[in-house]
Write an enzyme that holds these catalytic residues in place. Structure first.
Site, PDB file in Angstrom:
ATOM      1  N   ASP A  36       0.756  -1.055   0.007  1.00  0.00           N
ATOM      2  CA  ASP A  36      -0.124  -0.005   0.091  1.00  0.00           C
ATOM      3  C   ASP A  36       0.949   1.198  -0.059  1.00  0.00           C
ATOM      4  OD1 ASP A  36      -3.272   0.419   0.972  1.00  0.00           O
ATOM      5  OD2 ASP A  36      -1.936   2.145   1.117  1.00  0.00           O
ATOM      6  N   VAL A  89      -7.512  -1.390  -4.996  1.00  0.00           N
ATOM      7  CA  VAL A  89      -7.241   0.071  -4.500  1.00  0.00           C
ATOM      8  C   VAL A  89      -8.677   0.522  -4.679  1.00  0.00           C
ATOM      9  CG1 VAL A  89      -5.020   0.326  -5.436  1.00  0.00           C
ATOM     10  CG2 VAL A  89      -6.788   0.825  -6.814  1.00  0.00           C
ATOM     11  N   SER A 130     -11.124  -4.978  -6.895  1.00  0.00           N
ATOM     12  CA  SER A 130     -11.885  -3.559  -6.753  1.00  0.00           C
ATOM     13  C   SER A 130     -13.226  -3.656  -7.457  1.00  0.00           C
ATOM     14  CB  SER A 130     -11.232  -2.291  -6.952  1.00  0.00           C
ATOM     15  OG  SER A 130      -9.816  -2.094  -6.764  1.00  0.00           O
ATOM     16  N   GLU A 160     -15.059  -9.081  -5.108  1.00  0.00           N
ATOM     17  CA  GLU A 160     -15.501  -9.513  -3.622  1.00  0.00           C
ATOM     18  C   GLU A 160     -16.664  -9.271  -3.189  1.00  0.00           C
ATOM     19  OE1 GLU A 160     -12.959 -11.520  -1.817  1.00  0.00           O
ATOM     20  OE2 GLU A 160     -15.206 -11.461  -0.841  1.00  0.00           O
ATOM     21  N   ALA A 163     -19.208  -8.840   3.336  1.00  0.00           N
ATOM     22  CA  ALA A 163     -19.694  -7.695   3.906  1.00  0.00           C
ATOM     23  C   ALA A 163     -19.090  -7.496   5.237  1.00  0.00           C
ATOM     24  CB  ALA A 163     -21.124  -8.196   4.403  1.00  0.00           C
ATOM     25  N   CYS A 275     -20.417   0.541  -0.231  1.00  0.00           N
ATOM     26  CA  CYS A 275     -20.415   0.020  -1.582  1.00  0.00           C
ATOM     27  C   CYS A 275     -21.954   0.410  -2.245  1.00  0.00           C
ATOM     28  CB  CYS A 275     -20.499  -1.591  -1.306  1.00  0.00           C
ATOM     29  SG  CYS A 275     -18.781  -2.064  -1.125  1.00  0.00           S
ATOM     30  N   LYS A 278     -22.422   3.951  -3.721  1.00  0.00           N
ATOM     31  CA  LYS A 278     -21.331   4.115  -4.815  1.00  0.00           C
ATOM     32  C   LYS A 278     -21.827   2.898  -6.038  1.00  0.00           C
ATOM     33  CE  LYS A 278     -17.682   1.584  -4.731  1.00  0.00           C
ATOM     34  NZ  LYS A 278     -16.365   1.013  -4.605  1.00  0.00           N
TER      35      LYS A 278
HETATM   36  C1  UDX Z   1     -22.194  -4.905   1.094  1.00  0.00           C
HETATM   37  C2  UDX Z   1     -22.810  -6.385   0.493  1.00  0.00           C
HETATM   38  O1  UDX Z   1     -23.624  -6.993   1.376  1.00  0.00           O
HETATM   39  C3  UDX Z   1     -21.257  -6.863   0.081  1.00  0.00           C
HETATM   40  O2  UDX Z   1     -21.795  -8.367  -0.456  1.00  0.00           O
HETATM   41  C4  UDX Z   1     -20.587  -6.455  -0.634  1.00  0.00           C
HETATM   42  O3  UDX Z   1     -19.530  -6.868  -1.011  1.00  0.00           O
HETATM   43  C5  UDX Z   1     -20.359  -4.773  -0.218  1.00  0.00           C
HETATM   44  O4  UDX Z   1     -21.522  -4.215   0.249  1.00  0.00           O
HETATM   45  P1  UDX Z   1     -21.469  -4.123   3.505  1.00  0.00           P
HETATM   46  O5  UDX Z   1     -21.613  -2.498   3.083  1.00  0.00           O
HETATM   47  O6  UDX Z   1     -20.335  -4.558   4.096  1.00  0.00           O
HETATM   48  O7  UDX Z   1     -21.772  -5.347   2.115  1.00  0.00           O
HETATM   49  O8  UDX Z   1     -22.767  -4.185   4.566  1.00  0.00           O
HETATM   50  P2  UDX Z   1     -24.457  -5.050   4.273  1.00  0.00           P
HETATM   51  O9  UDX Z   1     -24.330  -6.141   5.497  1.00  0.00           O
HETATM   52  O10 UDX Z   1     -24.643  -5.485   3.087  1.00  0.00           O
HETATM   53  O11 UDX Z   1     -25.069  -3.758   4.938  1.00  0.00           O
HETATM   54  C6  UDX Z   1     -25.432  -2.325   4.129  1.00  0.00           C
HETATM   55  C7  UDX Z   1     -26.319  -1.648   4.745  1.00  0.00           C
HETATM   56  O12 UDX Z   1     -27.672  -1.921   4.652  1.00  0.00           O
HETATM   57  C8  UDX Z   1     -26.023  -1.216   6.287  1.00  0.00           C
HETATM   58  O13 UDX Z   1     -26.191   0.149   6.587  1.00  0.00           O
HETATM   59  C9  UDX Z   1     -27.047  -2.142   6.967  1.00  0.00           C
HETATM   60  O14 UDX Z   1     -27.380  -1.809   8.219  1.00  0.00           O
HETATM   61  C10 UDX Z   1     -28.084  -1.882   5.821  1.00  0.00           C
HETATM   62  N1  UDX Z   1     -29.305  -2.992   6.087  1.00  0.00           N
HETATM   63  C11 UDX Z   1     -28.858  -4.084   5.881  1.00  0.00           C
HETATM   64  C12 UDX Z   1     -30.498  -2.763   6.321  1.00  0.00           C
HETATM   65  O15 UDX Z   1     -30.692  -1.390   6.563  1.00  0.00           O
HETATM   66  N2  UDX Z   1     -31.567  -3.630   6.492  1.00  0.00           N
HETATM   67  C13 UDX Z   1     -31.261  -5.003   5.936  1.00  0.00           C
HETATM   68  O16 UDX Z   1     -31.999  -5.652   6.134  1.00  0.00           O
HETATM   69  C14 UDX Z   1     -29.837  -5.289   5.641  1.00  0.00           C
END
Ligand code: UDX
Length: 458
Positions: A36, A89, A130, A160, A163, A275, A278
Site C-alpha cells: 500500500d 485499490v 476492486s 469480492e 460484507a 458499496c 457507490k
Molecule cells: C455490502 C454487500 O452485502 C457485500 O456483498 C458487498 O461486498 C459490499 O457491500 P456491507 O456494505 O459490508 O456489504 O454491508 P451490508 O451488511 O450489506 O449492509 C449494508 C447496509 O444496509 C448497512 O447500513 C445495513 O445496516 C443496511 N441494512 C442491511 C438494512 O438497513 N437492512 C437490512 O435488512 C440489511
C-alpha cells in the site's frame, strides 16, 4: 521453502487485507504480500493494532503474518517478485468533473495499472478485486499491453462479495466465488490458476466462471439488488406508519415466500457503507452512458428512497418532539453504518447528525467502535457535538435517544436507569427496530420505531 504461488495484493484496505489473510491461511504453500502507498496503514497491519476492526481477523493475521503473509510499502519490489497480482485499490465516487457524484474515480486504479506495467519484468496475471465499472478490464488490458517488451498480462475479474463485520466468515464460506476471464487460451489458463487458489478451501461447484464483463457487472448488480430490497421495505415502512400495519410483520409474511426470501428485509433508518450507494450510482451512470434513461431512473430511485428514509426519520423526530429540536439534547446510539464495524462511510448517522445540528439540537455521539471516525466525519460541522463512548453516560440529560446502529449492547441496557437520567418526557427513536418497544414504553419512554405505530404517553 519455495512458494508454489507468489501472490501480491496492491491496496491494504477492507477487502485486500482480510482476503489476502484468508488466502495465506488456506494456502500455506503460497506466499502472499500486501502493499500500500500509505506507510501508516502498513505499519498498523504489521502491529498488534490492525487498521480495521473485523471479528476473527486478528487471529488470522497472527497465524500467517511473517509465515507466508507480508505487509510492505515496497510496491516496486512487490510487482517484480510476484506473478499473481490482485488490485484492490479504492474506487470512490468521483467528486469532480464529468460524472461527479456518479461515476467511479479511477485515478488510483489507473496509476496502479501503470505501475504494474512499469515494474514488471516477467508475465503476470492481474486480477481486478476492486469494484469497477464494466469494461474497466479492457482499459486495464490496453494500458498493460501498450508496450512491446515480451511481458504478457492476463487480466481477470474476481469481485469480492464479503460484507463488513462478517468478512472472515464470508471469506471462509462464500456463497460463490466469481472469476471472469477472456475466452482466449491465455485467459483460460490464468483463470485456472486463480480457480486453484480458491479451490484450496472453496468447493469447486461454488467457484463459478464467466466472461469478464459479466463478472464486472454481476458485482454492481448484486449490490444494487441487495440495496433495492432495503429501499423496498423502507418505502413500505412509511406506508406502515400511516396505516398501523407493522413492517416487521409484513416483512416476515412476505419473506416466507421462498421466491422472495427473508434476508435484507429489515426496515431501518437507511443503508450505508462504502458499496451500496457507490455501486448503484455507478450502475446508473453506466445506464445513462448507454442511453438507457428509464433503467437508470429505476435504479436511481433506490438511492432516492434511502435519502428519503433518513429525512423521514428527522421529520418524525421533529413531529414527535413538538416541532422543535432547537436547544434539545439528542443522543445518537451508534454511528457506524452497521454493527460490528468501526466503519462510518456513507453511514446514515452522518446525515442524521448534520440535520439535527441544522435544527439546532445539541448532539451526543456514542458508539463502541466508531467514535474516531465519527469525530473525523463531523470535523468542521457547526454546532454542539460531544462524543461519549459509554451509552448510559451519553444519554444523561438528553431529551431523546436515536438508535442508528444495531449494536447488541443497546439491547441489553438497563432502560430503567437510562430513563431516570434523561430529561422528561423522554423519547426513543429506534432507527433499527432492535429494542423491546413495549417494555421501553412501560418504563415511561415515548417510543417511535420504524414502520410501526408509535407508543406514546400523550
Ligand atoms: C455490502 C454487500 O452485502 C457485500 O456483498 C458487498 O461486498 C459490499 O457491500 P456491507 O456494505 O459490508 O456489504 O454491508 P451490508 O451488511 O450489506 O449492509 C449494508 C447496509 O444496509 C448497512 O447500513 C445495513 O445496516 C443496511 N441494512 C442491511 C438494512 O438497513 N437492512 C437490512 O435488512 C440489511
Amino acid at each position: 521453502m519455495t512458494a508454489e504461488k507468489k501472490i501480491l495484493c496492491i491496496g491494504a484496505g477492507y477487502v485486500g487485507g482480510p482476503t489476502m489473510a484468508m488466502i495465506a491461511f488456506k494456502s500455506p504453500r503460497s506466499r502472499v504480500t500486501v502493499v500500500d502507498i500509505n506507510p501508516e496503514r502498513i505499519a498498523a497491519w504489521n502491529s498488534s493494532d490492525l487498521p480495521i476492526y473485523e471479528p476473527g481477523l486478528d487471529k488470522l493475521v497472527a497465524a500467517t503474518r511473517g509465515r507466508n503473509l507480508f505487509f510492505s510499502t515496497d510496491i516496486k519490489a512487490g510487482i517484480q517478485e510476484n506473478d499473481i497480482i490482485f488490485v484492490s485499490v479504492n474506487t470512490p465516487t468521483k467528486t469532480f468533473g464529468h460524472g461527479a457524484g456518479m461515476a467511479a474515480d479511477l485515478q488510483h486504479w489507473e496509476k496502479t495499472a501503470r505501475q504494474i506495467l512499469e515494474y514488471s519484468e516477467s508475465s503476470k496475471i492481474v486480477i481486478e478485486k476492486s469494484t469497477l465499472p464494466v469494461k474497466t478490464a479492457l482499459a486495464m488490458e490496453r494500458i498493460l499491453n501498450s508496450r512491446e517488451n515480451g511481458v504478457r498480462f492476463d487480466v481477470l475479474s474476481n469481485p469480492e462479495f464479503l460484507a463488513e463485520g462478517t468478512a472472515i466468515r464470508d471469506l471462509e464460506q462464500p456463497d460463490r466465488i466469481l472469476i471472469g476471464s477472456r475466452e482466449t487460451p491465455g485467459g483460460l489458463k490464468a483463470r485456472e490458476t486463480l480457480v486453484e487458489i480458491y479451490a484450496e478451501w472453496v468447493p469447486r461447484e461454488k467457484i463459478i466462471t464467466s466472461n469478464i464483463w459479466s463478472s464486472e457487472l454481476s458485482k454492481l448488480v448484486a449490490n444494487a439488488f441487495l440495496a433495492q430490497r432495503i429501499s423496498s421495505i423502507n418505502a413500505i415502512s412509511a406506508l406502515c406508519e400511516k396505516t398501523e400495519a407493522d413492517v416487521t410483520e409484513v416483512a416476515y409474511a412476505v419473506g416466507m415466500d421462498s421466491r422472495i426470501g427473508s434476508r435484507f428485509l429489515n426496515a431501518s433508518v437507511g443503508f450505508g457503507g462504502s458499496c451500496f450507494a457507490k455501486d448503484i450510482l455507478n450502475l446508473v451512470y453506466l445506464c445513462r452512458h448507454y442511453g438507457l434513461d428509464e433503467v437508470a431512473d429505476y435504479w436511481e430511485s433506490v438511492v432516492h428512497i434511502n435519502r428519503y428514509q433518513q429525512e423521514r426519520f428527522i421529520r418524525n423526530m421533529l413531529g414527535a418532539m413538538f416541532n422543535t429540536l432547537a436547544g434539545k439534547k439528542i443522543c445518537l446510539w451508534g454511528f457506524a453504518f452497521k454493527a460490528n464495524t468501526g466503519d462510518t462511510r456513507e453511514s446514515p448517522a452522518i446525515f442524521i447528525a448534520r440535520r439535527l445540528l441544522e435544527e439546532q439540537a445539541r448532539i451526543v455521539v456514542s458508539d463502541p467502535k466508531a467514535l474516531a471516525n465519527a469525530r473525523a466525519d463531523l470535523a468542521g460541522v457547526e454546532g454542539q457535538i460531544s462524543f461519549i463512548e459509554d451509552p448510559v453516560q451519553a444519554a444523561e440529560g438528553c431529551h431523546a435517544i436515536a438508535i442508528l446502529t444495531e449494536w447488541d449492547i443497546y439491547r441489553d441496557i438497563d432502560f430503567r436507569q437510562i430513563f431516570r437520567v434523561m430529561t422528561q418526557p423522554a423519547f426513543l427513536f429506534d432507527g433499527r427496530n432492535i429494542l423491546d418497544h413495549r417494555r421501553c414504553f412501560s418504563i415511561g419512554f415515548n417510543v417511535y420505531p420504524i414502520g410501526k405505530p408509535p407508543l406514546t404517553h400523550f
